[in-house]
Design an enzyme around this catalytic site. Structure first.
Site: not given
Length: 325
Positions: A84-85, A132-133, A154, A160, A247
């Protein structure tokens, strides 16, 4: 005559615990396939050192370009990325040699007191650095008649989850695959259904890349490729490319392979684009036949493009400029 003491292959990886775990798994598989030793070469990327939010530093490629530079200058022989990166355009001088079997693509919630998303109180603070989330969580909360406050964060997985453990946030949203690969999936309090939160295109999949001119290595690495995963992520990334979104844009996509008895016959692709506050979502899906030859990428590529065209016609274009963080 075979070389009894072959040179070790140098695998380029980011330094995070997750990247090292992912690369270690691939290294073991490559040792088996090639019979050569593999050593990990740690490379720091711009995305690792910058403290800005991803949406501000452009998102696309920030974790990738330093690894690709090392491939091109010969410092490393191959690299492992989170798929996805990767930017959607593949440089001609680099080969995407393998996309191994995908881990669980879903997002998960890690919340205080073992709460699921639907059990979170009104106004709960939910940490995520992903527009997106944010878009989908806010829309889901709205559908439940509630609100959540999405807080941009981040940092690595420890950082996190630490926000929840310290009581600074009620919950954080992470990729299931990452938690699984570092052995911490038990800490997830809710696996978020793709019906509610579609993952990032390619989430849960890895990309193994090498220099295109190194045909022998590319052929060996190709043995790690999972054709079903490759077909699915090709469709997802084709959708993303056609929406012309990096992205950092609020785009989710997931392609499921539908099995008819033993044989996989269909590919279902779902896509979503939304405003980060969740007030507007454009969500569509399409189904296509899986090509008899899974090496034929035309079907998944076309599915992604066609679904993107439908989404744009339904108003997705007006949502693509969203960078509100």
């Amino acid at each position: 005559m075979t070389d009894s003491n072959p040179r070790a292959l140098r695998l380029g990886t980011r330094r995070s615990k997750l990247a090292m775990a992912q690369s270690g798994m691939v290294a073991d598989a490559v040792r088996e396939v090639t019979g050569r030793p593999v050593e990990l070469v740690e490379i720091t990327t711009y995305g690792d050192t910058s403290r800005e939010h991803l949406a501000q530093i452009g998102g696309t490629g920030v974790f990738v370009s330093a690894l690709r530079d090392a491939l091109l200058d010969g410092t490393i022989d191959f690299a492992v990325h989170s798929l996805k990166d990767l930017p959607t355009a593949q440089p001609a001088e680099l080969a995407l040699a393998a996309v191994p079997k995908r881990e669980d693509p879903r997002d998960v919630l890690v919340a205080r007191d073992g709460l699921t998303f639907e059990e979170l109180p009104d106004g709960a603070r939910v940490g995520t650095g992903s527009p997106r989330r944010m878009a989908q969580l806010n829309a889901w909360a709205r559908a439940l008649g509630r609100q959540v406050e999405t807080v941009p964060i981040r940092g690595n997985i420890d950082t996190r989850i630490g926000y929840v453990e310290k009581g600074e946030l009620d919950a954080v949203v992470l990729a299931a695959a990452g938690l699984t690969r570092i052995g911490r999936i038990d800490e997830a309090t809710d696996h978020l259904s793709p019906d509610m939160v579609l993952p990032a295109p390619g989430q849960g999949a890895l990309a193994v890349e090498c220099a295109a001119h190194n045909a022998q290595l590319a052929a060996q690495l190709a043995e790690l490729d999972d054709p079903f995963t490759r077909a699915a992520v090709t469709a997802e990334r084709s959708l993303l490319a056609a929406l012309e979104a990096g992205c950092s844009a609020p785009v989710g996509a997931l392609a499921d392979l539908q099995a008819d008895g033993q044989a996989v016959t269909e590919l279902r692709l779902r896509g979503v684009v939304g405003t980060t506050d969740g007030s507007t979502l454009v969500q569509l899906s399409t189904t296509g036949y899986v090509p008899a030859s899974l090496g034929d990428a035309a079907t998944p590529l076309n599915m992604g493009r066609e679904l993107a065209a439908e989404m744009l016609a339904k108003g997705a274009a007006g949502l693509m400029g969203e960078r509100a963080l």
